[in-house]
Design an enzyme around this catalytic site. Structure first.
Site, short mmCIF file in Angstrom:
data_model
loop_
_atom_site.label_atom_id
_atom_site.label_comp_id
_atom_site.label_asym_id
_atom_site.label_seq_id
_atom_site.Cartn_x
_atom_site.Cartn_y
_atom_site.Cartn_z
N ARG A 41 0.86 -1.18 0.00
CA ARG A 41 0.00 0.00 0.00
C ARG A 41 0.90 1.23 0.00
NH1 ARG A 41 -4.21 2.01 4.80
NH2 ARG A 41 -4.98 3.84 3.65
N HIS A 42 0.64 2.15 -0.91
CA HIS A 42 1.50 3.34 -1.00
C HIS A 42 1.51 4.11 0.33
CE1 HIS A 42 -1.60 6.48 -1.04
NE2 HIS A 42 -2.33 5.67 -1.78
N GLU A 91 0.22 13.77 -0.67
CA GLU A 91 0.08 15.18 -0.27
C GLU A 91 -1.26 15.42 0.41
OE1 GLU A 91 2.18 17.47 -0.13
OE2 GLU A 91 3.81 16.93 -1.47
N TRP A 92 -2.31 14.72 -0.03
CA TRP A 92 -3.63 14.92 0.57
C TRP A 92 -3.78 14.14 1.87
CZ3 TRP A 92 -8.53 15.74 -2.86
CH2 TRP A 92 -8.40 16.96 -3.55
N ARG A 152 0.23 8.40 -7.06
CA ARG A 152 0.86 8.05 -5.78
C ARG A 152 1.26 6.57 -5.72
NH1 ARG A 152 -4.62 9.34 -5.34
NH2 ARG A 152 -5.98 8.01 -4.06
N GLU A 194 -7.81 3.55 -6.08
CA GLU A 194 -8.45 3.71 -4.78
C GLU A 194 -9.96 3.85 -4.96
OE1 GLU A 194 -9.04 3.15 -1.88
OE2 GLU A 194 -7.59 4.32 -0.73
N HIS A 248 -3.71 0.69 -3.28
CA HIS A 248 -4.27 1.64 -2.31
C HIS A 248 -4.96 0.92 -1.17
CE1 HIS A 248 -3.74 4.78 -5.44
NE2 HIS A 248 -3.98 3.76 -6.24
#
Length: 251
Positions: A12-13, A17-18, A65, A92, A189
């Site tokens: 999972r990454h 940024e969010w 991402r 995701e 994700h």
């Protein structure tokens, strides 16, 4: 592992940024934060390097991402020459009208319980995203997503509807490579991987928190049934702390 014929590695990454700003991200295409890049290198790639893992093919989503995470891992493993397949069905979950809003802010507006239902229930979706959402057009016109048929393009999703796209991709695209003897790496994700784990384990994972960046391996027998438990490439204490961190997000 005894009885295991195949194994697949999943990652999972790390922080985007969010994620850093505690925003609902979903299909909005943001990159990794500096911490996310560091984790891809020092947690994900480092763990795989310690285990001397080698791969023949990698699968990831169409979102930046996850792709960044995979690129960092393959570069560090010196395996950038393997084929990489970007599959939008590994994206995701789409968070609908919540996209772009702060998780704490949404809890203040709708109530903690309602937001947790939207985040964690199996089949209760958030409201659909509308063209008035400031990120609607950025998602809809993202060149990485333009190949998706209109009828397949979601406006909101649950874990259930995310599984409805992820599981067939697992069966049709990934399993054939595993059965062919390929060493497979999947980088995706939180929700798409939770959906896959739920399908593979056939277990209730509604309270299961998948840690960011720590690679995990699932072993399979000849009929692609899971053998043993999920194997995280980190010590138990590190895994537990990472899971608790995921569980606390938005609180």
């Amino acid at each position: 592992m005894a009885g295991a014929k195949y194994s697949v590695t999943f990652v999972r990454h790390g922080e985007s940024e969010w994620n850093k700003m505690n925003l609902f991200c979903g299909w909005h295409d943001v990159g990794l934060s500096e911490e996310g890049e560091w984790d891809a290198l020092e947690v994900s790639a480092a763990a795989l390097k310690r285990e001397n893992m080698h791969y023949d093919i990698a699968f990831t989503s169409c979102l930046r991402r996850a792709n960044q995470t995979l690129e960092i891992i393959l570069k560090e493993l010196n395996q950038t020459n393997i084929p990489v397949r970007q599959l939008w069905r590994l994206n995701e979950r789409h968070y609908g009208a919540l996209t772009g809003f702060n998780k704490r802010q949404m809890a203040d507006i709708y109530g903690e319980e309602q937001v947790q239902i939207w985040r964690r229930s199996f089949n209760i979706p958030p409201p659909a995203i509308e063209p008035s959402n400031p990120y609607y057009h950025a998602i809809k016109n993202n060149p990485r997503l333009r190949h998706i048929n209109e009828q397949d393009f979601p406006t909101t999703e649950t874990l259930e509807t995310t599984m409805e796209r992820v599981v067939p991709e697992w069966s049709d695209s990934i399993i054939p490579e595993v059965r062919a003897g390929k060493r497979v790496l999947v980088v995706a994700h939180g929700t798409s991987l939770r959906g896959l784990v739920k399908h593979i384990q056939d277990a209730d994972i509604m309270k299961f928190n998948l840690p960011n960046s720590i690679p995990f391996i699932i072993d399979f027998d000849a009929s692609m049934k899971m053998v043993g438990n999920i194997r995280f490439l980190a010590n138990d204490d590190t895994v537990l702390k990472a899971m608790e961190k995921v569980a606390s997000i938005g609180k």
